[in-house]
Scaffold this motif. Structure first.
Motif, mmCIF file in Angstrom:
data_model
loop_
_atom_site.group_PDB
_atom_site.id
_atom_site.type_symbol
_atom_site.label_atom_id
_atom_site.label_comp_id
_atom_site.label_asym_id
_atom_site.label_seq_id
_atom_site.Cartn_x
_atom_site.Cartn_y
_atom_site.Cartn_z
ATOM 1 N N GLN A 153 1.157 3.667 38.777
ATOM 2 C CA GLN A 153 1.499 2.458 39.527
ATOM 3 C C GLN A 153 2.842 1.891 39.089
ATOM 4 N N ASP A 154 3.229 2.141 37.838
ATOM 5 C CA ASP A 154 4.501 1.573 37.372
ATOM 6 C C ASP A 154 5.239 2.437 36.353
ATOM 7 N N SER A 155 4.846 3.700 36.205
ATOM 8 C CA SER A 155 5.517 4.560 35.229
ATOM 9 C C SER A 155 5.588 5.992 35.743
ATOM 10 N N SER B 196 9.516 5.811 43.876
ATOM 11 C CA SER B 196 9.112 6.448 42.620
ATOM 12 C C SER B 196 8.589 7.856 42.851
ATOM 13 N N LEU B 197 9.158 8.802 42.109
ATOM 14 C CA LEU B 197 8.677 10.179 42.100
ATOM 15 C C LEU B 197 8.457 10.612 40.659
ATOM 16 N N GLU C 234 -8.533 8.114 36.145
ATOM 17 C CA GLU C 234 -8.276 6.694 36.376
ATOM 18 C C GLU C 234 -7.071 6.224 35.559
ATOM 19 N N VAL C 235 -6.967 6.724 34.329
ATOM 20 C CA VAL C 235 -5.812 6.379 33.498
ATOM 21 C C VAL C 235 -4.525 6.842 34.170
ATOM 22 N N CYS C 236 -4.532 8.077 34.667
ATOM 23 C CA CYS C 236 -3.364 8.628 35.350
ATOM 24 C C CYS C 236 -3.007 7.779 36.571
ATOM 25 N N LYS C 237 -4.016 7.414 37.334
ATOM 26 C CA LYS C 237 -3.801 6.599 38.530
ATOM 27 C C LYS C 237 -3.141 5.264 38.189
ATOM 28 N N ARG C 238 -3.628 4.607 37.136
ATOM 29 C CA ARG C 238 -3.076 3.308 36.746
ATOM 30 C C ARG C 238 -1.652 3.441 36.205
ATOM 31 N N ILE C 239 -1.416 4.499 35.429
ATOM 32 C CA ILE C 239 -0.077 4.706 34.874
ATOM 33 C C ILE C 239 0.938 4.914 35.996
#
Length: 230
Positions: free
Chosen positions: A70-72, A154-155, A63-68
């Motif tokens: 989104q914009d990083s 974003s890639l 979940e942390v990876c998924k949220r990160i």
């Protein structure tokens, strides 16, 4: 300036061990022990790479990876104590650049960190143009930026390296092993199938943003880039 790495794990012994080792290798280290803390630390600081445990309190590593993502596009190495392949594939699908299973050696982790940091940085172009145009795609090779119809897409660094390898050589078929050598710099045993997950992610982003090129699977061989027929 020393490269900065954020370590995220709820096991203090592992944090201390990895922190001490990487600090001795010259890195600056930040730490977090929960998923929410990791997001808070990352939001207020700049890091070059994150080492992220899969099993975390409050928010899982996935979940942390998924949220990160989104914009990083910070490079992420996922840690997992499980032998279940699905966890590794999920991590790659969500945008992780690499994974390593516990227990691991500090030397191996250090080598993986160096490899991921190396491929997240621009490569010397030796006089070759920094801009690559393929149909309605524009790749800024030294900035790791992709534009489709002049709109940014974003890639992750790994995804960009893979797409760049295919785009520089349109029509050429690359095996999974060749792509591993191009992107990772080293051959990781058993990592060939991780290429499939990265390619799936790239395809989704290209299709979503109206790309005029497609990545074709050459069954039994590997992948190639082609211009989409009218």
């Amino acid at each position: 300036m020393a490269e900065r790495i954020l370590l995220v794990d709820d096991e203090v012994k592992i944090l201390d061990m990895v922190d001490n080792y990487l600090s001795s290798e010259g890195y600056q280290i930040g730490r977090a022990s929960t998923g929410l803390e990791a997001l808070e630390v990352l939001s207020g600081n700049s890091y070059d790479l994150m080492v992220l445990d899969l099993m975390l309190p409050e928010l899982s590593g996935l979940e942390v990876c998924k949220r990160i993502r989104q914009d990083s596009d910070i490079p992420i190495i996922m840690l997992t104590a499980r032998g279940d392949e699905i966890d590794k594939l999920l991590g790659l699908e969500l945008g992780a650049d690499d994974y390593i299973s516990k227990p691991f050696s500090l030397r191996e982790l250090g080598a993986r960190i160096k490899a991921v940091l190396r491929r997240s940085k621009p490569s010397p172009r030796n006089g070759i143009s920094d801009t690559l145009l393929v149909e309605n795609l524009r790749l800024e090779l030294t900035r790791y930026e992709l534009y489709i119809d002049n709109q940014p897409v974003s890639l992750t660094p790994t995804e960009f390296k893979l797409l760049g390898t295919l785009a520089i050589n349109p029509g050429q078929v690359f095996s999974r092993l060749q792509l591993l050598e191009k992107v990772y710099g080293d051959i990781y045993q058993g990592y060939e199938r991780s290429i499939d997950t990265h390619m799936s992610n790239i395809r989704k982003k290209l299709e979503k943003n109206g790309s005029h090129i497609v990545i074709k699977t050459v069954y039994g061989v590997g992948y190639k880039l082609e211009v989409e027929p009218e």
